[in-house]
Design an enzyme around this catalytic site. Structure first.
Site, short mmCIF file in Angstrom:
data_model
loop_
_atom_site.label_atom_id
_atom_site.label_comp_id
_atom_site.label_asym_id
_atom_site.label_seq_id
_atom_site.Cartn_x
_atom_site.Cartn_y
_atom_site.Cartn_z
N ARG A 131 46.10 -55.17 21.85
CA ARG A 131 46.12 -54.70 20.80
C ARG A 131 44.42 -54.54 20.67
O ARG A 131 44.32 -53.89 19.57
CB ARG A 131 46.06 -56.14 19.29
N TYR B 259 38.55 -39.42 -1.98
CA TYR B 259 40.56 -39.12 -2.23
C TYR B 259 40.99 -40.27 -2.88
O TYR B 259 40.55 -41.04 -2.95
CB TYR B 259 40.61 -39.43 -0.96
N ASP C 143 33.35 -39.40 4.70
CA ASP C 143 34.88 -39.14 4.68
C ASP C 143 34.82 -37.54 5.57
O ASP C 143 34.30 -36.95 4.39
CB ASP C 143 35.31 -39.66 3.82
N LYS D 40 45.00 -35.86 9.50
CA LYS D 40 44.86 -33.93 8.96
C LYS D 40 44.58 -33.50 10.64
O LYS D 40 44.76 -33.01 11.55
CB LYS D 40 43.77 -34.25 8.42
C1 PLP Z 1 39.87 -36.75 2.62
C2 PLP Z 1 41.14 -37.50 2.52
N1 PLP Z 1 40.67 -38.98 3.93
C3 PLP Z 1 41.61 -39.49 3.85
C4 PLP Z 1 42.87 -39.68 3.84
C5 PLP Z 1 44.12 -41.40 4.10
O1 PLP Z 1 44.42 -39.99 5.33
P1 PLP Z 1 45.69 -40.92 5.94
O2 PLP Z 1 46.83 -40.33 4.73
O3 PLP Z 1 45.92 -40.92 7.74
O4 PLP Z 1 45.61 -42.62 5.30
C6 PLP Z 1 43.44 -38.58 2.82
C7 PLP Z 1 44.10 -38.44 3.18
O5 PLP Z 1 44.92 -37.43 1.88
C8 PLP Z 1 42.56 -37.50 3.20
O6 PLP Z 1 42.57 -35.95 2.17
#
Ligand code: PLP
Length: 410
Positions: free
Chosen positions: A74, A127, A199, A224
């Site tokens: 883990r 988000y 982010d 992504k």
């Molecule tokens: C800008 C952004 N941050 C974080 C995430 C979250 O990613 P995950 O889908 O891997 O949880 C997303 C998902 O669409 C996103 O658009």
């Protein structure tokens, strides 16, 4: 005494001879140590839960030998470390922690930094699930969540409280692509006990380097662009030296872990990040040109366009743009919108972007905003320009607009 910090520094200097090279070279080589694996180029995939120790002394001391000690599946194996090293280098961080999704990376970073009674400032354009996390997880824990206008810049100072511990940023903002003046914000909080979290999923470390603008922690939805092939869920938290141990420790406490096959896919995806992003960027810009010419278009929202309100800051801080942007078209009913979208051949209607395929979705953003509602009277479409031929994409959208027009007339 060899502290954990010192140990990691030593590991970095051994594992990072690539740091001085250009990003395309680093993307091709980071994390690979073929001569440690009989010449095999890609890092092996270690499927592991149990780790056998050589003897009693090894059992007693291995865990203490540093963050890279393999003692329990883990906590990571060389597969994990190869990916973490790669992302740490790309972002210019001190250490990274992989988790099961981008949202899990956001959750991990915030929960490791905040305690009841603390105050967090969150960009209003984050988000949407970050808002849900605030409302449903942080607020019930008596962590005070306050949303701010992402264009606030240095005036964020007026929102700081004695108990402010975190400023959370995402730029460009989700769906509406506002640009945050990151240096203005990190400067405003620099002499306080505040951690800044960013982010960077949209720009990737290719086009924006938050840590070099004073940010403490960068998160990515690896799901992504870093993964890039719409086939895995993963997140990563990249920390500076001051924050790494705290986040790493919290991750161990809560048992976050990622399966090695997913890490392998992410590592494989990252090799082509530059090649892919260059095409995403170019295709998106071609689509913006096309969309601006359509009579239904009210405005195209893309920070690389000169009429974007954040363009000056974008040009100053970012070295390129990715494939995700927005367009607001004149109000249409669902029948006309369905006529346009349902029969698109190449654009799928899907939420998770950053793969090789093009996407389009209508989005009612105002249900996810409390400070900066979208003022346009129209339909917001979020578009992800994939890696297809841009002419084919434009042909597909041209047919879509024709169907939309025909449906509006009936
Ligand atoms: C800008 C952004 N941050 C974080 C995430 C979250 O990613 P995950 O889908 O891997 O949880 C997303 C998902 O669409 C996103 O658009």
């Amino acid at each position: 005494m060899v502290t954990l910090t010192h140990h990691l520094f030593l590991i970095r200097s051994v594992y990072y001879p690539m740091s001085a090279k250009k990003i395309a070279t680093r993307l091709a080589h980071l994390g690979n140590h073929p001569h440690e694996h009989q010449g095999v180029i890609n890092p092996p995939v270690y499927h592991a839960s149990t780790i056998a120790h050589k003897n009693l002394d090894d059992l007693k001391t291995r865990r203490k030998s540093g963050a890279r000690a393999v003692t329990y599946g883990r906590d990571g194996t060389p597969t994990t470390f190869a990916f973490e090293d790669t992302v740490t280098d790309l972002e210019g961080g001190f250490g990274s922690i992989t988790v099961s999704s981008g949202l899990a990376a956001i959750h991990l970073s915030l929960m490791s930094l905040l305690k009841p009674g603390d105050h967090i400032l969150i960009a209003d354009t984050v988000y949407a699930p970050v808002r849900n996390l605030c409302n449903n997880v942080l607020t019930p824990l008596n962590i005070i969540c306050e949303f701010y206008d992402p264009t606030i810049g240095a005036s964020i100072e007026s929102l700081l409280r004695k108990n402010t511990r975190v400023v959370y940023m995402e730029s460009p903002g989700s769906h509406t692509f506002e640009i945050i003046d990151v240096p203005a914000i990190t400067n405003a909080v620099s002499d306080r006990d505040i951690v800044t979290v960013f982010d960077n999923t949209w720009a990737t470390p290719l086009f924006f380097k938050p840590l070099s603008h004073g940010v403490d922690i960068v998160i990515h939805a690896v799901t992504k662009y870093l993964g890039g092939h719409s086939d895995l869920m993963m997140g990563v938290v990249v920390c500076n030296e001051q924050t790494f141990s705290q986040v790493r420790r919290y991750c161990s406490l809560i048992g976050q872990s990622v399966a090695p096959d997913d890490i392998y896919l992410a590592q494989r995806g990252i090799r082509t990040l530059k090649a892919r992003l260059d095409v995403h960027q170019e295709n998106a810009l071609r689509l913006t040109d096309f969309l601006m010419e359509q009579p239904e278009t009210i405005r195209v929202i893309h920070p690389a366009l000169e009429d974007h309100p954040g363009h000056t800051i974008f040009k100053r801080d970012f070295s390129g743009s990715s494939g995700l942007f927005g367009v607001v078209i004149q109000p249409v009913d669902d029948i006309a919108l369905a006529a346009m979208l349902d029969s698109l051949e190449l654009f799928f209607m899907g939420f998770s972007w950053g793969g090789y395929e093009s996407l389009i979705i209508p989005y009612d953003i105002n249900q996810h905003r409390s400070v900066t509602p979208l003022k346009d009277n129209g339909v917001l479409l979020r578009i992800h320009a994939g890696l297809e031929d841009s002419g084919d994409l434009i042909d597909d959208l041209t047919s879509g607009f024709k169907r939309l027009r025909a449906a509006r007339l009936t």
